[in-house]
Design a protein around this motif. Structure first.
Motif, PDB file in Angstrom:
ATOM      1  N   ALA A 144       7.513  13.482  -5.053  1.00 35.51           N
ATOM      2  CA  ALA A 144       6.734  12.557  -4.143  1.00 35.51           C
ATOM      3  C   ALA A 144       5.726  11.638  -4.974  1.00 35.51           C
ATOM      4  CB  ALA A 144       6.108  13.426  -2.960  1.00 35.51           C
ATOM      5  N   THR A 145       5.331  12.752  -5.854  1.00 37.34           N
ATOM      6  CA  THR A 145       4.036  11.933  -6.476  1.00 37.34           C
ATOM      7  C   THR A 145       4.381  10.757  -7.456  1.00 37.34           C
ATOM      8  OG1 THR A 145       3.373  14.093  -7.102  1.00 37.34           O
ATOM      9  CG2 THR A 145       2.409  12.653  -8.538  1.00 37.34           C
TER      10      THR A 145
ATOM     11  N   TYR B 252       7.277   8.966  -6.940  1.00 33.20           N
ATOM     12  CA  TYR B 252       7.787   8.032  -5.721  1.00 33.20           C
ATOM     13  C   TYR B 252       6.553   7.126  -5.291  1.00 33.20           C
ATOM     14  CZ  TYR B 252      10.437   6.058  -1.995  1.00 33.20           C
ATOM     15  OH  TYR B 252      11.143   5.321  -1.122  1.00 33.20           O
ATOM     16  N   ILE B 253       5.458   7.662  -5.092  1.00 33.46           N
ATOM     17  CA  ILE B 253       4.378   6.964  -4.553  1.00 33.46           C
ATOM     18  C   ILE B 253       3.853   6.309  -5.714  1.00 33.46           C
ATOM     19  CG2 ILE B 253       2.035   7.255  -3.997  1.00 33.46           C
ATOM     20  CD1 ILE B 253       2.774   9.732  -2.271  1.00 33.46           C
ATOM     21  N   SER B 254       3.743   6.553  -7.017  1.00 34.08           N
ATOM     22  CA  SER B 254       3.268   5.697  -8.025  1.00 34.08           C
ATOM     23  C   SER B 254       4.236   4.542  -7.965  1.00 34.08           C
ATOM     24  CB  SER B 254       3.167   6.357  -9.202  1.00 34.08           C
ATOM     25  OG  SER B 254       2.332   7.678  -9.278  1.00 34.08           O
TER      26      SER B 254
ATOM     27  N   LEU C 189       6.085   3.214  -5.830  1.00 33.49           N
ATOM     28  CA  LEU C 189       6.048   2.245  -4.638  1.00 33.49           C
ATOM     29  C   LEU C 189       5.034   1.522  -4.672  1.00 33.49           C
ATOM     30  CD1 LEU C 189       7.014   4.353  -1.449  1.00 33.49           C
ATOM     31  CD2 LEU C 189       8.097   2.528  -2.457  1.00 33.49           C
ATOM     32  N   GLU C 190       3.866   1.922  -5.342  1.00 34.05           N
ATOM     33  CA  GLU C 190       2.468   1.377  -5.376  1.00 34.05           C
ATOM     34  C   GLU C 190       2.830  -0.124  -6.292  1.00 34.05           C
ATOM     35  OE1 GLU C 190      -0.442   4.112  -6.467  1.00 34.05           O
ATOM     36  OE2 GLU C 190      -0.960   4.671  -4.607  1.00 34.05           O
TER      37      GLU C 190
ATOM     38  N   GLN D  66       5.648  -1.109  -7.049  1.00 34.78           N
ATOM     39  CA  GLN D  66       6.562  -2.087  -6.378  1.00 34.78           C
ATOM     40  C   GLN D  66       5.763  -3.095  -5.421  1.00 34.78           C
ATOM     41  OE1 GLN D  66       9.541  -0.352  -3.772  1.00 34.78           O
ATOM     42  NE2 GLN D  66      10.969  -2.178  -4.208  1.00 34.78           N
ATOM     43  N   VAL D  67       4.884  -2.406  -4.685  1.00 38.06           N
ATOM     44  CA  VAL D  67       4.301  -3.532  -3.739  1.00 38.06           C
ATOM     45  C   VAL D  67       3.303  -4.394  -4.535  1.00 38.06           C
ATOM     46  CG1 VAL D  67       2.335  -3.448  -2.130  1.00 38.06           C
ATOM     47  CG2 VAL D  67       4.092  -1.799  -2.008  1.00 38.06           C
ATOM     48  N   ARG D  68       2.697  -3.825  -5.667  1.00 34.71           N
ATOM     49  CA  ARG D  68       1.732  -4.788  -6.606  1.00 34.71           C
ATOM     50  C   ARG D  68       2.689  -5.973  -6.984  1.00 34.71           C
ATOM     51  NH1 ARG D  68      -0.775  -0.020  -8.825  1.00 34.71           N
ATOM     52  NH2 ARG D  68       0.962  -0.212 -10.514  1.00 34.71           N
TER      53      ARG D  68
ATOM     54  N   LEU E 187      -1.285  14.825  -6.169  1.00 40.33           N
ATOM     55  CA  LEU E 187      -0.837  13.957  -5.023  1.00 40.33           C
ATOM     56  C   LEU E 187      -2.368  13.509  -4.345  1.00 40.33           C
ATOM     57  CD1 LEU E 187       2.169  15.174  -3.373  1.00 40.33           C
ATOM     58  CD2 LEU E 187       1.891  13.217  -3.934  1.00 40.33           C
TER      59      LEU E 187
ATOM     60  N   LEU F   9      -3.720  10.496  -5.891  1.00 40.58           N
ATOM     61  CA  LEU F   9      -3.084   9.557  -5.552  1.00 40.58           C
ATOM     62  C   LEU F   9      -3.211   8.778  -4.592  1.00 40.58           C
ATOM     63  CD1 LEU F   9       0.981   9.784  -6.932  1.00 40.58           C
ATOM     64  CD2 LEU F   9      -1.050   8.099  -7.575  1.00 40.58           C
TER      65      LEU F   9
ATOM     66  N   LEU G 232       3.634   2.335   2.697  1.00 41.95           N
ATOM     67  CA  LEU G 232       4.036   2.006   1.380  1.00 41.95           C
ATOM     68  C   LEU G 232       5.515   1.247   1.471  1.00 41.95           C
ATOM     69  CD1 LEU G 232       3.029   4.080  -1.479  1.00 41.95           C
ATOM     70  CD2 LEU G 232       2.042   1.816  -1.171  1.00 41.95           C
TER      71      LEU G 232
ATOM     72  N   GLN H 176       5.149  -1.779   3.680  1.00 44.47           N
ATOM     73  CA  GLN H 176       4.800  -2.994   2.880  1.00 44.47           C
ATOM     74  C   GLN H 176       5.878  -3.611   2.063  1.00 44.47           C
ATOM     75  OE1 GLN H 176       1.491  -1.975   0.673  1.00 44.47           O
ATOM     76  NE2 GLN H 176       0.436  -1.078   2.235  1.00 44.47           N
ATOM     77  N   VAL H 177       6.543  -2.525   1.670  1.00 46.05           N
ATOM     78  CA  VAL H 177       7.984  -3.416   0.738  1.00 46.05           C
ATOM     79  C   VAL H 177       8.583  -3.908   1.887  1.00 46.05           C
ATOM     80  CG1 VAL H 177       9.809  -2.585  -0.712  1.00 46.05           C
ATOM     81  CG2 VAL H 177       7.589  -1.280  -0.981  1.00 46.05           C
TER      82      VAL H 177
ATOM     83  N   LEU I 259       7.012  -7.272   2.256  1.00 47.85           N
ATOM     84  CA  LEU I 259       7.145  -8.242   1.249  1.00 47.85           C
ATOM     85  C   LEU I 259       8.676  -8.643   1.006  1.00 47.85           C
ATOM     86  CD1 LEU I 259       4.766  -6.205  -1.198  1.00 47.85           C
ATOM     87  CD2 LEU I 259       4.416  -8.479  -0.291  1.00 47.85           C
TER      88      LEU I 259
ATOM     89  N   THR J 138      -3.818  -2.482  -2.203  1.00 51.07           N
ATOM     90  CA  THR J 138      -3.007  -3.384  -3.115  1.00 51.07           C
ATOM     91  C   THR J 138      -4.138  -4.642  -3.329  1.00 51.07           C
ATOM     92  OG1 THR J 138      -1.963  -4.478  -1.185  1.00 51.07           O
ATOM     93  CG2 THR J 138      -0.741  -2.734  -2.365  1.00 51.07           C
TER      94      THR J 138
ATOM     95  N   PRO K 190      -3.071  -7.526  -8.947  1.00 48.11           N
ATOM     96  CA  PRO K 190      -2.751  -7.705 -10.417  1.00 48.11           C
ATOM     97  C   PRO K 190      -3.474  -9.000 -11.097  1.00 48.11           C
ATOM     98  CG  PRO K 190      -0.867  -8.508  -9.195  1.00 48.11           C
ATOM     99  CD  PRO K 190      -2.045  -8.051  -8.250  1.00 48.11           C
TER     100      PRO K 190
END
Lengths: 214, 420
Positions: free
Chosen positions: A178-179, A181-183, A185-186, A188-190, B283, B286, B310, B313-314, B317, B377, B382
């Motif tokens: 999960a850790t 995956y969350i990174s 996903l973040e 990916q969103v960016r 976690l 994060l 998340l 959001q994907v 997008l 985000t 970016p």
């Protein structure tokens, strides 16, 4: 890019096998009891923070753009179709999983999952789910007992459903997946946000700029 | 029986290790140094270099026990750091999940007797010999009387159990101690002796040093948890070792903390809990806004919500990207690639900037409100579009365009709004 083609086209023959390491973990449930199973140990060395690096995002953006071109070229239908966003999402997830280089379980699961099927499958899904719910309520009324799993376990199951390919994973490994995956996903969103910004800006006419200038 | 297990364990192990062990156990205490060096070098080499590299005096022991792959073996390295910090702990305790470990571990240590321990251990260490003197074995080992009396009865037990030891008397005397090390210990020494045979069967074991009498004085420590007295070194070594040694070992060497139960089950529980809490901590960092949350259930809730958001959001997008026609934007790829080459202010883009229509971020009304759901985000916007667009604005409008206004123009939704 040959790899991109493979990413897009891979699920169609539907002969994809998951990476060899995952059967190892699944076929040896006994060994998982040992602390630091081989695959877990390998994952432990993977740093989830590498998703925050700028270069990763650039690479992902580039690959995603090319993949999008492939997808949208193949399917030049009007944007009213509901399948287009799904395909885009599917492609984006696959590119993300490819960026993980197969070191994580969720990435392997994503890469080995079939492409989205349209419409009919979704309708079929809802009916049996509704039926199940009713019987569940009845049994509860009869028993007058709440046989709920402990809260943590329930949430663990929900989380394992959210993270792809992690349904039968031990709790610490699930947290680790999960850790990462969350990174991912973040990132990916960016990347998708940036891409959408750039591309969407190009869609609108440049007349606005011209007007403002004059 | 424990001895039977040990026999089996040895059968599982490498032949080379076995022979090396036998050699080691045959060493006399006095003559152990030279022998130890040679034997340890023999032992270590076949296994792998990462153990040598970790400069742990216990590396040879670890490598000896490497008949199979181990995980989390880093505990061994933490032993050293512990010893370095607290010299009052005269002995080493190991806990392993496998029965294989016991016999092998036992044999490695056997030559360590009273007084010579530090020297012998030092001889095994090929690199980090500095760690060994700190182990504090020396002072405690000089209590010869107690050691002698307590070891003697153990010898018999160990000899019975240890089917692999083929040594003569001098070799077995220390090996008897070592056999004891595999057993779980409470602070009192004598009960453990008898319970040793049973304890051997437990999967996580604590191996205590030969100087049992010192056990009463100095309790064992747990290496796995971060609460070791050598807290930071333990943490560092634990974090360092997984990268190098985790692929090799499946066993974690744990020592019980002071005043805590040394029951093998509770130790394993503690190991498991520590792993889980460490991952939860990661976690927590994060997931935004989870600094004050204590408790697994609430934390899991937050994690689930965050993952769901998340993914949503994907989804958004991807819907947006589906409406976009990427064909018109060949230059986008160039922008993306140039960002890599020319960090942020794409100098080479100036030429394109004048002629380009595309990157003008005039808002598509469609996406106005959707970005509100992505607070994180937008703050981490970016630099890619910023840098590019900054420069293009400069080229297009010829204004003194500074990046600060670009940021302001981003607005709360992360979309660039040009105000002209």
């Amino acid at each position: 890019m040959a790899s991109l083609e493979s990413i897009i086209n891979a699920p169609e023959p539907s002969t994809n096998n998951p990476e060899t390491t995952s059967p190892d973990a699944d076929s040896n449930p006994n060994k998982r009891r040992k602390i630091g199973h081989r695959t877990v140990a390998a994952d432990a060395s993977l740093n989830h923070l590498h998703w925050t690096s700028q270069s990763e995002q650039q690479i992902y953006s580039t690959n995603l753009l090319r993949t999008l071109r492939h997808v949208l070229r193949r399917n030049p239908s009007p944007s009213t179709t509901a399948s287009k966003p799904r395909q885009v999402r599917y492609a984006a997830d696959r590119v993300l999983a490819a960026a993980a280089k197969g070191r994580t379980r969720w990435s392997r699961a994503i890469l080995s999952s079939p492409p989205p099927f349209n419409n009919r499958r979704m309708l079929h899904k809802k009916a049996p789910a509704a039926r199940k719910k009713v019987t569940g309520l009845r049994s509860m009324r009869n028993g007058m007992e709440k046989k709920k799993l402990p809260a943590v376990e329930r949430k663990t199951r929900v989380l394992s459903r959210l993270v792809p390919g992690c349904r039968k994973l031990s709790f610490p490994n699930l947290l680790e997946e999960a850790t990462d995956y969350i990174s991912a996903l973040e990132m990916q969103v960016r990347a998708m946000t940036a891409l959408a910004e750039l591309l969407a800006g190009g869609g609108s006419p440049s007349g606005l700029a011209g007007e403002s200038l004059s | 029986m424990g001895g039977h297990e040990n026999a089996m364990g040895f059968h599982h192990g490498n032949e080379s290790i076995l022979t090396n062990n036998v050699n080691v156990s045959e060493m006399d205490m006095s003559s152990s140094m030279s022998l130890a060096k040679s034997s340890s070098s023999d032992v270590v080499v076949p296994n792998s270099n990462p153990f040598l590299a970790s400069s742990s005096s216990w590396d040879p022991i670890v490598s000896l026990s490497q008949s199979q792959t181990f995980g989390g073996s880093s505990m061994v390295t933490t032993h050293n750091s512990d010893f370095g910090n607290s010299s009052s702990y005269p002995f080493v305790q190991y806990m392993s999940d496998s029965t294989n470990l016991e016999g092998i571990m036992v044999h490695k240590i056997p030559s360590f007797g009273s007084g010579n321990f530090s020297e012998i251990v030092g001889s095994f260490c090929q690199e980090g010999s500095s760690d060994i003197p700190n182990m504090g074995f020396r002072p405690s080992y000089n209590h010869g009387n107690d050691a002698g009396t307590e070891r003697a009865p153990m010898n018999e037990q160990s000899q019975v159990e240890d089917s692999i030891t083929e040594d003569g008397a001098p070799g077995t005397a220390p090996s008897g101690n070592q056999r004891k090390r595999m057993l779980d210990h409470d602070s009192s020494f004598s009960p453990n002796k008898n319970a040793g045979g049973d304890e051997l069967k437990d999967s996580p074991r604590t191996i205590s040093d030969g100087a049992k009498e010192h056990e009463k004085k100095a309790k064992v420590e747990q290496n796995v948890s971060a609460d070791l007295r050598g807290k930071q070194p333990a943490k560092q070594s634990k974090e360092n070792s997984p990268s190098g040694e985790a692929p090799k070992e499946n066993f974690i060497h744990v020592r019980a903390r002071r005043g805590q139960a040394t029951n093998s089950h509770s130790l394993a529980e503690r190991v498991r809990r520590e792993k889980i809490s460490e991952r939860m901590r990661l976690l927590q960092e994060l997931v935004p806004g989870c600094n004050k949350i204590t408790g697994k259930a609430v934390m899991l809730d937050e994690i689930i919500n965050y993952v769901q958001s998340l993914q949503q959001q994907v989804e958004f997008l991807s819907m947006k990207l589906a409406t976009v026609n990427p064909e018109l934007n060949f230059d986008v790829e160039r922008i993306l690639s140039k960002e890599i080459l020319q960090s942020r202010l794409g100098h080479g883009i100036v030429g394109y900037g004048v002629g380009m229509n595309s990157p003008h971020p005039f808002s598509n009304g469609s996406f106005q409100g959707n970005m509100a759901g992505m607070p994180s985000t937008s703050t981490q916007f970016p630099p890619l579009p910023q840098g590019v667009l900054d420069h293009e604005f400069q080229s297009l409008y010829g204004m003194g365009y500074d990046p600060n206004t670009a940021l302001d123009n981003l607005g709360p939704n992360g979309r660039l709004k040009t105000e002209l």
